[in-house]
Design a protein around this motif. Structure first.
Motif, short mmCIF file in Angstrom:
data_model
loop_
_atom_site.label_atom_id
_atom_site.label_comp_id
_atom_site.label_asym_id
_atom_site.label_seq_id
_atom_site.Cartn_x
_atom_site.Cartn_y
_atom_site.Cartn_z
N LYS A 29 0.67 -1.09 -0.11
CA LYS A 29 -0.08 -0.15 0.01
C LYS A 29 0.98 1.33 -0.14
CE LYS A 29 -3.84 -2.22 0.42
NZ LYS A 29 -4.96 -2.21 -0.72
N VAL A 30 1.51 1.53 -1.18
CA VAL A 30 2.45 2.38 -1.40
C VAL A 30 2.01 3.80 -1.83
CG1 VAL A 30 4.39 0.92 -0.85
CG2 VAL A 30 3.70 1.26 -3.11
N ASP A 31 0.93 4.14 -1.91
CA ASP A 31 0.34 5.18 -2.92
C ASP A 31 1.10 6.34 -2.23
OD1 ASP A 31 -0.94 5.00 -0.57
OD2 ASP A 31 -3.07 5.51 -1.34
N VAL A 32 1.90 6.57 -1.30
CA VAL A 32 2.51 7.90 -0.90
C VAL A 32 3.44 8.03 -1.64
CG1 VAL A 32 1.81 7.70 1.55
CG2 VAL A 32 3.82 6.51 0.76
N VAL A 33 3.92 7.23 -2.72
CA VAL A 33 5.34 7.33 -3.67
C VAL A 33 4.87 7.60 -4.88
CG1 VAL A 33 6.59 5.75 -2.10
CG2 VAL A 33 5.53 4.76 -3.85
N CYS A 34 3.51 7.84 -5.13
CA CYS A 34 3.02 8.36 -6.44
C CYS A 34 4.13 9.17 -7.38
CB CYS A 34 1.64 8.71 -6.51
SG CYS A 34 0.48 7.05 -6.15
N ASP A 36 7.43 10.72 -6.80
CA ASP A 36 8.86 10.45 -6.99
C ASP A 36 9.14 8.78 -6.72
OD1 ASP A 36 8.58 9.70 -4.09
OD2 ASP A 36 9.77 11.25 -3.44
N MET A 37 8.33 8.07 -6.45
CA MET A 37 8.65 6.65 -6.59
C MET A 37 9.79 6.16 -5.66
SD MET A 37 8.04 5.85 -10.59
CE MET A 37 7.85 4.23 -10.46
N PHE A 81 6.93 -1.06 -7.57
CA PHE A 81 5.96 0.03 -7.87
C PHE A 81 6.00 0.47 -9.04
CE2 PHE A 81 4.37 4.49 -8.10
CZ PHE A 81 3.18 4.31 -7.50
N LEU A 82 4.95 0.30 -10.20
CA LEU A 82 4.97 0.49 -11.54
C LEU A 82 3.94 1.64 -11.87
CD1 LEU A 82 5.82 -0.63 -14.48
CD2 LEU A 82 4.27 -2.42 -14.04
N GLN A 143 1.17 10.93 -26.99
CA GLN A 143 1.60 10.41 -28.25
C GLN A 143 2.50 9.37 -27.71
OE1 GLN A 143 0.88 10.97 -31.74
NE2 GLN A 143 -0.72 12.03 -30.67
N GLN A 144 3.25 9.38 -26.71
CA GLN A 144 4.22 8.40 -26.14
C GLN A 144 3.97 8.37 -24.74
OE1 GLN A 144 7.94 9.96 -27.80
NE2 GLN A 144 7.65 8.40 -29.41
N ILE A 145 4.36 7.28 -24.18
CA ILE A 145 4.24 6.88 -22.72
C ILE A 145 5.53 5.91 -22.40
CG2 ILE A 145 1.91 6.95 -22.24
CD1 ILE A 145 3.30 3.80 -21.77
N GLN A 146 5.94 6.25 -21.15
CA GLN A 146 7.09 5.47 -20.84
C GLN A 146 6.85 4.86 -19.37
OE1 GLN A 146 10.96 7.27 -20.39
NE2 GLN A 146 11.84 5.21 -20.58
N PHE A 147 7.20 3.42 -19.21
CA PHE A 147 6.99 2.74 -18.07
C PHE A 147 8.21 3.06 -17.18
CE2 PHE A 147 4.52 0.62 -21.32
CZ PHE A 147 3.11 0.47 -20.74
N PHE A 148 7.88 3.17 -15.86
CA PHE A 148 8.87 3.32 -14.79
C PHE A 148 8.47 2.39 -13.69
CE2 PHE A 148 8.96 7.18 -17.09
CZ PHE A 148 10.37 7.52 -17.22
N VAL A 149 9.73 1.86 -12.99
CA VAL A 149 9.22 1.00 -11.88
C VAL A 149 10.42 1.00 -10.81
CG1 VAL A 149 10.79 -0.97 -13.10
CG2 VAL A 149 8.79 -1.58 -11.32
N THR A 150 9.99 1.19 -9.53
CA THR A 150 10.77 0.92 -8.51
C THR A 150 10.77 -0.43 -7.93
OG1 THR A 150 10.48 3.25 -7.88
CG2 THR A 150 11.31 1.82 -6.07
N VAL A 151 11.93 -1.04 -7.87
CA VAL A 151 12.01 -2.41 -7.25
C VAL A 151 12.90 -2.27 -5.98
CG1 VAL A 151 12.70 -4.94 -8.02
CG2 VAL A 151 12.17 -3.24 -9.72
N VAL A 152 12.43 -3.26 -5.18
CA VAL A 152 12.98 -3.44 -3.91
C VAL A 152 13.47 -5.03 -3.60
CG1 VAL A 152 12.60 -3.31 -1.29
CG2 VAL A 152 11.53 -1.69 -2.77
#
Length: 185
Positions: A29-34, A36-37, A81-82, A143-152
Protein backbone atom coordinates in the motif's frame (compact mmCIF):
# COMPACT_ATOMS: atom_id res chain seq x y z
CA UNK A 1 24.62 2.11 37.33
CA UNK A 2 20.94 1.93 38.09
CA UNK A 3 19.42 -1.46 38.88
CA UNK A 4 16.93 -0.69 36.10
CA UNK A 5 19.65 -0.19 33.44
CA UNK A 6 19.35 -3.58 31.67
CA UNK A 7 15.54 -3.43 31.76
CA UNK A 8 15.58 0.06 30.33
CA UNK A 9 17.82 -1.10 27.47
CA UNK A 10 15.58 -4.09 26.85
CA UNK A 11 12.55 -1.80 26.68
CA UNK A 12 14.28 0.47 24.16
CA UNK A 13 15.25 -2.51 22.03
CA UNK A 14 11.73 -3.82 22.09
CA UNK A 15 10.39 -0.38 21.17
CA UNK A 16 12.81 -0.01 18.27
CA UNK A 17 11.87 -3.46 16.98
CA UNK A 18 8.18 -2.59 17.28
CA UNK A 19 8.56 0.73 15.42
CA UNK A 20 10.97 -0.51 12.78
CA UNK A 21 9.68 0.65 9.41
CA UNK A 22 10.51 -2.65 7.70
CA UNK A 23 6.90 -3.76 7.82
CA UNK A 24 5.36 -0.41 6.85
CA UNK A 25 4.88 -1.19 3.19
CA UNK A 26 5.34 -4.95 3.00
CA UNK A 27 1.65 -5.04 2.02
CA UNK A 28 2.34 -2.83 -1.02
CA UNK A 29 0.00 0.00 0.00
CA UNK A 30 2.55 2.52 -1.23
CA UNK A 31 0.43 5.21 -2.84
CA UNK A 32 2.47 7.78 -0.88
CA UNK A 33 5.24 7.26 -3.46
CA UNK A 34 3.09 8.15 -6.49
CA UNK A 35 5.17 11.21 -7.42
CA UNK A 36 8.83 10.40 -6.86
CA UNK A 37 8.58 6.60 -6.57
CA UNK A 38 11.01 6.61 -3.60
CA UNK A 39 10.22 3.97 -0.95
CA UNK A 40 11.53 6.06 2.02
CA UNK A 41 13.23 3.15 3.72
CA UNK A 42 15.92 5.35 5.26
CA UNK A 43 18.60 4.01 2.92
CA UNK A 44 19.92 5.52 -0.30
CA UNK A 45 18.79 4.10 -3.63
CA UNK A 46 21.25 1.88 -5.45
CA UNK A 47 23.38 3.56 -8.13
CA UNK A 48 24.77 0.41 -9.72
CA UNK A 49 23.09 -1.07 -12.80
CA UNK A 50 19.84 -2.72 -11.76
CA UNK A 51 19.32 -6.47 -12.14
CA UNK A 52 15.67 -5.73 -13.06
CA UNK A 53 14.04 -4.82 -16.36
CA UNK A 54 10.65 -4.06 -17.89
CA UNK A 55 9.46 -5.32 -21.26
CA UNK A 56 6.27 -4.88 -23.24
CA UNK A 57 4.64 -6.96 -25.95
CA UNK A 58 4.24 -3.96 -28.28
CA UNK A 59 5.93 -0.73 -29.37
CA UNK A 60 2.69 0.90 -30.58
CA UNK A 61 -0.76 1.22 -29.01
CA UNK A 62 -4.28 2.35 -29.80
CA UNK A 63 -7.18 3.30 -27.53
CA UNK A 64 -8.50 -0.27 -27.25
CA UNK A 65 -5.16 -2.09 -27.06
CA UNK A 66 -4.07 -3.92 -23.95
CA UNK A 67 -0.30 -3.87 -23.46
CA UNK A 68 1.36 -6.68 -21.52
CA UNK A 69 4.07 -5.31 -19.20
CA UNK A 70 6.52 -7.70 -17.56
CA UNK A 71 8.91 -6.92 -14.69
CA UNK A 72 11.70 -9.47 -14.38
CA UNK A 73 15.22 -9.74 -13.05
CA UNK A 74 18.27 -11.85 -12.51
CA UNK A 75 17.58 -11.90 -8.78
CA UNK A 76 14.42 -12.14 -6.66
CA UNK A 77 12.66 -9.01 -5.43
CA UNK A 78 10.24 -8.35 -2.58
CA UNK A 79 8.47 -5.20 -3.70
CA UNK A 80 7.84 -2.93 -6.64
CA UNK A 81 5.86 0.11 -7.77
CA UNK A 82 4.97 0.48 -11.47
CA UNK A 83 3.49 3.37 -13.49
CA UNK A 84 3.19 4.62 -17.09
CA UNK A 85 3.95 8.32 -17.66
CA UNK A 86 3.74 10.82 -20.50
CA UNK A 87 7.18 11.23 -22.14
CA UNK A 88 6.38 14.82 -23.17
CA UNK A 89 6.04 15.98 -19.55
CA UNK A 90 9.51 15.86 -18.04
CA UNK A 91 9.58 14.54 -14.48
CA UNK A 92 5.82 14.23 -14.42
CA UNK A 93 4.57 12.41 -11.37
CA UNK A 94 1.21 11.82 -13.00
CA UNK A 95 0.38 8.34 -14.19
CA UNK A 96 -1.21 7.68 -17.58
CA UNK A 97 -3.76 4.95 -18.18
CA UNK A 98 -4.81 2.12 -15.92
CA UNK A 99 -3.67 -1.40 -15.21
CA UNK A 100 -5.38 -4.77 -15.06
CA UNK A 101 -3.95 -7.52 -12.86
CA UNK A 102 -3.03 -10.98 -14.11
CA UNK A 103 -2.19 -12.32 -10.62
CA UNK A 104 -4.13 -10.61 -7.81
CA UNK A 105 -2.37 -12.77 -5.21
CA UNK A 106 0.97 -11.05 -5.82
CA UNK A 107 -0.09 -7.70 -7.33
CA UNK A 108 -2.60 -4.96 -6.49
CA UNK A 109 -3.90 -1.79 -8.09
CA UNK A 110 -3.32 1.63 -6.50
CA UNK A 111 -4.82 5.08 -6.95
CA UNK A 112 -2.46 7.96 -7.69
CA UNK A 113 -3.71 11.56 -7.94
CA UNK A 114 -7.29 10.35 -7.67
CA UNK A 115 -6.86 8.17 -10.78
CA UNK A 116 -8.01 4.69 -9.81
CA UNK A 117 -5.87 1.72 -10.94
CA UNK A 118 -3.09 4.00 -12.24
CA UNK A 119 -0.26 2.13 -10.50
CA UNK A 120 0.59 -1.42 -9.48
CA UNK A 121 2.48 -2.76 -6.48
CA UNK A 122 3.13 -5.96 -4.53
CA UNK A 123 0.71 -7.49 -2.02
CA UNK A 124 3.38 -8.92 0.30
CA UNK A 125 7.13 -9.04 0.73
CA UNK A 126 7.25 -12.63 -0.55
CA UNK A 127 10.06 -13.09 -3.05
CA UNK A 128 9.10 -12.74 -6.69
CA UNK A 129 10.98 -13.42 -9.90
CA UNK A 130 8.52 -11.95 -12.39
CA UNK A 131 5.36 -9.84 -12.44
CA UNK A 132 3.02 -9.49 -15.42
CA UNK A 133 0.27 -6.85 -15.68
CA UNK A 134 -1.78 -5.30 -18.47
CA UNK A 135 -1.67 -1.56 -19.23
CA UNK A 136 -4.82 0.04 -20.65
CA UNK A 137 -4.37 3.35 -22.48
CA UNK A 138 -6.80 6.17 -21.71
CA UNK A 139 -9.03 7.65 -24.44
CA UNK A 140 -6.96 10.86 -24.30
CA UNK A 141 -3.56 9.14 -24.28
CA UNK A 142 -0.45 11.17 -25.06
CA UNK A 143 1.57 10.37 -28.19
CA UNK A 144 4.16 8.41 -26.21
CA UNK A 145 4.32 6.90 -22.74
CA UNK A 146 7.14 5.33 -20.79
CA UNK A 147 6.92 2.75 -18.05
CA UNK A 148 8.85 3.30 -14.82
CA UNK A 149 9.36 0.93 -11.91
CA UNK A 150 10.91 1.03 -8.46
CA UNK A 151 12.11 -2.40 -7.37
CA UNK A 152 12.95 -3.47 -3.80
CA UNK A 153 15.28 -6.45 -3.45
CA UNK A 154 15.05 -6.13 0.33
CA UNK A 155 14.44 -3.31 2.77
CA UNK A 156 17.87 -1.68 2.35
CA UNK A 157 18.52 -2.54 -1.32
CA UNK A 158 16.32 -0.94 -3.97
CA UNK A 159 16.41 0.90 -7.31
CA UNK A 160 14.18 3.94 -7.85
CA UNK A 161 12.28 4.86 -11.01
CA UNK A 162 14.02 2.51 -13.42
CA UNK A 163 13.08 3.51 -16.98
CA UNK A 164 11.31 0.92 -19.08
CA UNK A 165 10.05 0.80 -22.64
CA UNK A 166 8.61 3.82 -24.43
CA UNK A 167 5.60 2.99 -26.57
CA UNK A 168 3.87 5.27 -29.10
CA UNK A 169 0.33 5.73 -30.32
CA UNK A 170 -0.41 4.33 -33.77
CA UNK A 171 0.26 7.05 -36.31
CA UNK A 172 2.94 8.83 -34.28
CA UNK A 173 6.66 8.51 -34.82
CA UNK A 174 7.99 5.63 -32.76
CA UNK A 175 10.62 6.43 -30.18
CA UNK A 176 13.98 4.74 -30.80
CA UNK A 177 14.30 1.81 -28.39
CA UNK A 178 17.48 1.02 -26.53
CA UNK A 179 18.47 -2.60 -26.12
CA UNK A 180 17.39 -2.59 -22.45
CA UNK A 181 13.88 -1.40 -23.29
CA UNK A 182 13.08 -3.50 -26.36
CA UNK A 183 9.64 -5.04 -26.29
CA UNK A 184 9.22 -8.77 -26.33
CA UNK A 185 6.37 -10.71 -27.89
Amino acid sequence: MSPFGPCYLLLITASVDYWAPGDCYSNGKVDVVCDDMVPYHGFPSQTTPAPYHLKTNATMFGPTDRIKVTLFGTTDFQGFFLQARDTAVENSGFAVGTFTLTDPLQTQLLTCHEQQDSAVSHTSDDKKTEVVVIWNPPADAPQQIQFFVTVVTNYSVFWVKLPGPIISQHGSSPHPQSESTLPSA
